[in-house]
Design a protein around this motif. Structure first.
Motif, short mmCIF file in Angstrom:
data_model
loop_
_atom_site.label_atom_id
_atom_site.label_comp_id
_atom_site.label_asym_id
_atom_site.label_seq_id
_atom_site.Cartn_x
_atom_site.Cartn_y
_atom_site.Cartn_z
N LEU A 166 0.83 -1.21 0.00
CA LEU A 166 0.00 0.00 0.00
C LEU A 166 0.86 1.26 0.00
N THR A 167 1.90 1.30 0.82
CA THR A 167 2.73 2.50 0.87
C THR A 167 3.38 2.76 -0.49
N ARG A 168 3.77 1.72 -1.18
CA ARG A 168 4.40 1.89 -2.49
C ARG A 168 3.39 2.29 -3.55
N VAL A 169 2.17 1.80 -3.43
CA VAL A 169 1.10 2.24 -4.33
C VAL A 169 0.86 3.74 -4.14
N ALA A 170 0.83 4.18 -2.89
CA ALA A 170 0.61 5.59 -2.59
C ALA A 170 1.72 6.47 -3.14
N GLU A 171 2.93 5.89 -3.29
CA GLU A 171 4.06 6.63 -3.84
C GLU A 171 4.11 6.57 -5.36
N GLY A 172 3.12 5.88 -5.97
CA GLY A 172 3.02 5.84 -7.42
C GLY A 172 3.79 4.72 -8.10
N ARG A 173 4.23 3.72 -7.34
CA ARG A 173 4.97 2.61 -7.93
C ARG A 173 4.03 1.72 -8.76
N LEU A 174 4.57 1.15 -9.81
CA LEU A 174 3.85 0.16 -10.61
C LEU A 174 4.02 -1.22 -9.98
N ARG B 236 -6.46 1.95 -7.24
CA ARG B 236 -5.20 2.38 -6.67
C ARG B 236 -5.24 3.83 -6.19
N THR B 237 -5.92 4.66 -6.96
CA THR B 237 -5.99 6.08 -6.60
C THR B 237 -6.68 6.27 -5.26
N ALA C 28 -6.98 4.07 -2.89
CA ALA C 28 -6.14 3.50 -1.84
C ALA C 28 -5.04 4.49 -1.45
N GLY C 29 -4.43 5.13 -2.45
CA GLY C 29 -3.38 6.10 -2.18
C GLY C 29 -3.90 7.33 -1.46
N VAL C 30 -5.09 7.78 -1.82
CA VAL C 30 -5.70 8.94 -1.16
C VAL C 30 -5.99 8.62 0.30
N LEU C 31 -6.48 7.41 0.56
CA LEU C 31 -6.78 7.03 1.94
C LEU C 31 -5.53 7.07 2.80
N LEU C 32 -4.43 6.50 2.31
CA LEU C 32 -3.20 6.54 3.09
C LEU C 32 -2.66 7.96 3.19
N GLY C 33 -2.80 8.71 2.10
CA GLY C 33 -2.32 10.09 2.09
C GLY C 33 -3.03 10.98 3.07
N SER C 34 -4.23 10.59 3.51
CA SER C 34 -4.97 11.41 4.47
C SER C 34 -4.28 11.45 5.83
N LEU C 35 -3.31 10.56 6.03
CA LEU C 35 -2.56 10.54 7.29
C LEU C 35 -1.36 11.48 7.27
#
Length: 219
Positions: free
Chosen positions: A161-169, A200-201, A203-210
């Motif tokens: 998840l953290t890598r998805v939030a950073e835009g990794r493929l 993915r978007t 999921a990344g937004v959810l983690l980014g809310s922290l």
């Protein structure tokens, strides 16, 4: 023997914390780290660590993301936050995401040691002058649910998840974690289901809310 990890990017403050710890636990084994990758490496080498003192704003930590990642990947390790900032709402959010306590950098030695004793005794710690304000601070909408959903992720799923939030493929994630691409896809499906998101978007937004802005580094 108690093992602690002090995580802060300021060497002088790490020294001050070390002195505070020595006043409570003279025989404690103390490790230091100056960024989140250093914390993760230290915990990988010493999973029996009892407590991490984690700076709220340090390289790689991204506010509460660092806290959430450590709680997911090392659920048996207590994490207490350290910060020069005393916003009651932020402190309340840190507790919601699993912090064992919150220490302020303006605390004197006696208060730091009182906080350490409390956290090591599995008691939640807040600075006495902030307890009422934190109790009265409005809860961030969705924090409780998000924290509960993140807690259902396995350590490997959180790494994905953290890598998805950073835009990794997927291929990049597979290479970094040393797993096969189809395993990444399987993890992604599980992550979407557990977090209640569709892609993915989201999921990344959810983690980014922290993530939190460090007031000291604002322009």
């Amino acid at each position: 023997m108690t093992r602690l990890l002090i995580a802060d990017d300021h060497p002088l403050y790490r020294l001050a914390l070390t002195q505070a710890v020595r006043g409570v636990l003279p025989e404690a084994v103390i490790t230091e780290a100056e960024d989140l990758p250093g914390v993760q490496a230290a915990l990988a080498g010493h999973p029996d660590t009892d407590l991490v003192l984690l700076d709220l704003h340090m390289p790689g930590s991204h506010g509460l993301v660092g806290l959430a990642s450590l709680r997911a990947e090392h659920p048996g390790v207590a994490v207490a936050m350290i910060s020069a900032h005393e916003d009651p709402a932020t402190i309340r959010r840190a507790l919601a995401y699993g912090a064992a306590g919150y220490l302020t950098k303006r605390a004197d030695l006696a208060e730091l040691q009182a906080g350490l004793r409390a956290v090591l005794a599995c008691e939640e710690w807040l600075p006495p002058t902030l307890r009422e304000a934190v109790a009265n601070a409005p809860a961030e909408p969705g924090d409780r649910e998000t924290a509960a959903r993140l807690a259902t992720l396995s350590p490997q799923q959180f790494k994905v998840l953290t890598r998805v939030a950073e835009g990794r493929l997927n291929k990049q994630i597979a290479d970094e974690l040393g797993i096969q691409e189809r395993t990444v896809k399987a993890h992604m499906s599980a992550i979407f289901e557990k977090l209640g998101v569709r892609n993915r978007t989201q999921a990344g937004v959810l983690l980014g809310s922290l993530a939190l802005v460090d007031p000291a580094r604002e322009a």
